[in-house]
Design an enzyme around this catalytic site. Structure first.
Site, PDB file in Angstrom:
ATOM      1  N   LYS A  90       0.786  -1.315  -0.259  1.00 36.43           N
ATOM      2  CA  LYS A  90       0.044  -0.122   0.148  1.00 36.43           C
ATOM      3  C   LYS A  90       0.838   1.168   0.189  1.00 36.43           C
ATOM      4  O   LYS A  90       0.367   2.405  -0.224  1.00 36.43           O
ATOM      5  CB  LYS A  90      -0.898  -0.337   1.259  1.00 36.43           C
ATOM      6  CG  LYS A  90      -0.290   0.477   2.517  1.00 36.43           C
ATOM      7  CD  LYS A  90      -1.359   0.165   3.618  1.00 36.43           C
ATOM      8  CE  LYS A  90      -0.482   0.617   5.105  1.00 36.43           C
ATOM      9  NZ  LYS A  90       0.097   1.683   5.133  1.00 36.43           N
ATOM     10  N   ASP A  91       2.254   1.014   0.222  1.00 34.30           N
ATOM     11  CA  ASP A  91       3.074   2.359   0.344  1.00 34.30           C
ATOM     12  C   ASP A  91       3.830   2.389  -1.108  1.00 34.30           C
ATOM     13  O   ASP A  91       4.643   3.401  -1.064  1.00 34.30           O
ATOM     14  CB  ASP A  91       3.920   2.127   1.452  1.00 34.30           C
ATOM     15  CG  ASP A  91       3.393   2.300   2.868  1.00 34.30           C
ATOM     16  OD1 ASP A  91       2.100   2.915   2.992  1.00 34.30           O
ATOM     17  OD2 ASP A  91       3.902   1.747   3.813  1.00 34.30           O
ATOM     18  N   SER A 138      -3.862   9.111   6.362  1.00 33.75           N
ATOM     19  CA  SER A 138      -4.257   8.358   5.239  1.00 33.75           C
ATOM     20  C   SER A 138      -5.431   9.520   4.590  1.00 33.75           C
ATOM     21  O   SER A 138      -6.577   9.716   5.340  1.00 33.75           O
ATOM     22  CB  SER A 138      -4.892   7.057   5.335  1.00 33.75           C
ATOM     23  OG  SER A 138      -5.378   6.770   4.248  1.00 33.75           O
ATOM     24  N   ARG A 140      -7.202   8.525   2.271  1.00 32.53           N
ATOM     25  CA  ARG A 140      -8.245   7.717   1.932  1.00 32.53           C
ATOM     26  C   ARG A 140      -9.367   7.311   3.136  1.00 32.53           C
ATOM     27  O   ARG A 140     -10.413   7.607   3.162  1.00 32.53           O
ATOM     28  CB  ARG A 140      -7.791   6.291   1.342  1.00 32.53           C
ATOM     29  CG  ARG A 140      -8.868   5.254   1.402  1.00 32.53           C
ATOM     30  CD  ARG A 140      -8.068   3.733   1.066  1.00 32.53           C
ATOM     31  NE  ARG A 140      -7.327   3.560   2.147  1.00 32.53           N
ATOM     32  CZ  ARG A 140      -7.639   2.947   3.473  1.00 32.53           C
ATOM     33  NH1 ARG A 140      -9.028   2.479   3.557  1.00 32.53           N
ATOM     34  NH2 ARG A 140      -6.842   2.733   4.213  1.00 32.53           N
ATOM     35  N   ARG A 141      -8.476   7.165   4.209  1.00 33.06           N
ATOM     36  CA  ARG A 141      -9.249   7.299   5.363  1.00 33.06           C
ATOM     37  C   ARG A 141     -10.171   8.403   5.903  1.00 33.06           C
ATOM     38  O   ARG A 141     -11.148   8.393   6.231  1.00 33.06           O
ATOM     39  CB  ARG A 141      -8.309   6.656   6.561  1.00 33.06           C
ATOM     40  CG  ARG A 141      -7.765   5.309   6.416  1.00 33.06           C
ATOM     41  CD  ARG A 141      -7.072   4.956   7.509  1.00 33.06           C
ATOM     42  NE  ARG A 141      -6.335   3.616   7.533  1.00 33.06           N
ATOM     43  CZ  ARG A 141      -5.279   3.310   7.959  1.00 33.06           C
ATOM     44  NH1 ARG A 141      -4.291   4.227   8.134  1.00 33.06           N
ATOM     45  NH2 ARG A 141      -4.980   2.127   7.544  1.00 33.06           N
ATOM     46  N   ARG A 158       1.491  11.384  11.780  1.00 31.65           N
ATOM     47  CA  ARG A 158       2.466  10.459  11.088  1.00 31.65           C
ATOM     48  C   ARG A 158       3.275   9.523  12.097  1.00 31.65           C
ATOM     49  O   ARG A 158       2.915   9.833  13.310  1.00 31.65           O
ATOM     50  CB  ARG A 158       3.515  11.260  10.323  1.00 31.65           C
ATOM     51  CG  ARG A 158       2.603  12.044   9.150  1.00 31.65           C
ATOM     52  CD  ARG A 158       2.171  11.240   8.229  1.00 31.65           C
ATOM     53  NE  ARG A 158       3.378  10.303   7.779  1.00 31.65           N
ATOM     54  CZ  ARG A 158       4.567  10.559   7.134  1.00 31.65           C
ATOM     55  NH1 ARG A 158       4.679  11.669   6.817  1.00 31.65           N
ATOM     56  NH2 ARG A 158       5.266   9.727   6.958  1.00 31.65           N
ATOM     57  N   ARG A 164       2.297   6.017  17.201  1.00 29.43           N
ATOM     58  CA  ARG A 164       0.976   6.594  17.115  1.00 29.43           C
ATOM     59  C   ARG A 164       0.283   6.350  18.286  1.00 29.43           C
ATOM     60  O   ARG A 164      -0.616   7.073  18.924  1.00 29.43           O
ATOM     61  CB  ARG A 164       0.312   6.337  15.770  1.00 29.43           C
ATOM     62  CG  ARG A 164       0.787   6.664  14.448  1.00 29.43           C
ATOM     63  CD  ARG A 164       0.024   6.354  13.111  1.00 29.43           C
ATOM     64  NE  ARG A 164       0.740   6.289  12.019  1.00 29.43           N
ATOM     65  CZ  ARG A 164       0.363   6.526  10.859  1.00 29.43           C
ATOM     66  NH1 ARG A 164      -0.807   6.386  10.599  1.00 29.43           N
ATOM     67  NH2 ARG A 164       1.174   6.468   9.681  1.00 29.43           N
ATOM     68  N   CYS A 262      -0.092  10.568  -4.050  1.00 27.97           N
ATOM     69  CA  CYS A 262      -0.139  10.361  -2.738  1.00 27.97           C
ATOM     70  C   CYS A 262      -1.294  10.973  -2.030  1.00 27.97           C
ATOM     71  O   CYS A 262      -1.685  10.812  -0.741  1.00 27.97           O
ATOM     72  CB  CYS A 262       1.230  10.698  -2.012  1.00 27.97           C
ATOM     73  SG  CYS A 262       1.703  12.370  -2.132  1.00 27.97           S
TER      74      CYS A 262
END
Length: 329
Positions: A90-91, A138, A140-141, A158, A164, A262
């Site tokens: 995914k990265d 993200s 997307r999230r 990040r 996190r 990105c």
């Protein structure tokens, strides 16, 4: 299957390049274990490489996008300082070619692709008060959360998974919750913190269900090598999970043709249906999730790239280009 004879120059171990985070190290060790199982005579050495994205707390686009997760590792691979590189798929950006002369020799069997909401006390996402701060790095999230709970605030967070979690649990951190990948928490053994698993299936905003369609490549570890190193590529072929490789090809073909970057909130998830067909869901959002286009299609598992192209073409017909361009590079 018989493992190929592999004798690195000078009798040295096979060098496995990896980011330095706890999760990346765990994944590299897993690759080493699989190599030892498949080719017991091959010694391995994990080479930790510090990458730009792991020391940058700002917008990824400022340092080259998702490519910042891999550019130093790519340089080491091309320069012959390592023999294989381990990546979270995914990265790996869809709009940037792989380092010249390299290819993915193996995609390991896909892990859990669910995203989870992590809180200190197990408060469900639906019960978070308006204005609560949810941390996610993200786009997307962020876009999908904005569809269902536009009354919540999202703030970029990040860093590695463990750091996190530490920030969430700090007194006065300001975060009510984080959205993280379940597979990452499982791989590093961080399963004690309360988690709410978000469904993968898309739901309309008025249905009262917060879903989170996965990222392209979610849950998949890819192992990259130099194409000229035929023995290494042959070895990696023995580790490859064919169905996962087909799914990744469909997803990344879609991403490539969308020319997502990105900052593009794009979701894409391929599966194999009960009757053996391949299914691909694709979605493109604007930044806050107030606009989206989506398309789902099934096709032959023998031509994953064609399926990815078909889904991308329909998303573009529905207006994906406008949404992607509006998010900037």
């Amino acid at each position: 299957m018989t493992a190929p004879l592999l004798e690195p120059p000078g009798g040295r171990p096979l060098r496995i390049g990896s980011r330095t985070s706890l999760l990346a190290t765990v994944q590299a060790r897993h690759v080493a274990e699989l190599i030892h199982e498949y080719a017991p005579g091959v010694a391995t050495e994990i080479v930790p490489i510090r990458v730009s994205a792991d020391v940058w707390d700002g917008d990824l686009s400022r340092i080259g996008g998702k490519g910042a997760f891999s550019k130093e590792i790519d340089r080491a691979l091309v320069a012959g300082e390592i023999d294989v590189a381990v990546h979270c798929m995914k990265d790996v950006p869809g709009d940037v070619p792989l380092a010249e002369g390299t290819a993915f020799g193996a995609y390991l069997e896909r892990g859990d692709v669910h995203d989870v909401v992590v809180t200190r006390d197990g408060t469900p996402l639906a019960d978070l008060p308006p204005g609560s701060v949810v941390g996610t790095g993200s786009v997307r999230r962020r876009a999908q959360l904005g569809m269902y709970r536009p009354d919540l605030r999202t703030e970029r967070i990040r860093g590695n998974v463990d750091s996190r979690l530490a920030r969430l649990n700090e007194d006065g951190s300001g975060y009510a919750a984080l959205i993280l990948a379940r597979v990452g928490l499982d791989r590093i053994g961080e399963t004690a913190q309360p988690q709410e698993v978000l469904p993968l299936e898309f739901h309309q905003a008025d249905e009262g269900v917060v879903s989170m369609v996965p990222a392209v490549g979610a849950g998949v570890i890819g192992v990259q090598a130099r194409q000229r190193d035929l023995a290494v590529m042959s070895l990696l072929g023995g580790l490859n999970h064919d169905q996962t490789a087909r799914h990744i090809l469909a997803e990344r073909s879609m991403l490539h043709e969308l020319r997502g970057h990105c900052n593009s909130p794009i979701a894409g998830y391929a599966t194999t249906t009960a009757d053996g067909a391949m299914s691909l869901h694709g979605m493109v959002f604007n930044r806050d999730g107030s606009e989206l286009v989506r398309f789902h299609c099934s096709g032959s598992p023998d031509d994953p790239a064609a399926l990815g192209s078909e889904v991308a073409a329909e998303l573009l017909r529905l207006g994906a280009r406008r949404l992607i361009d509006a998010t900037g590079g």
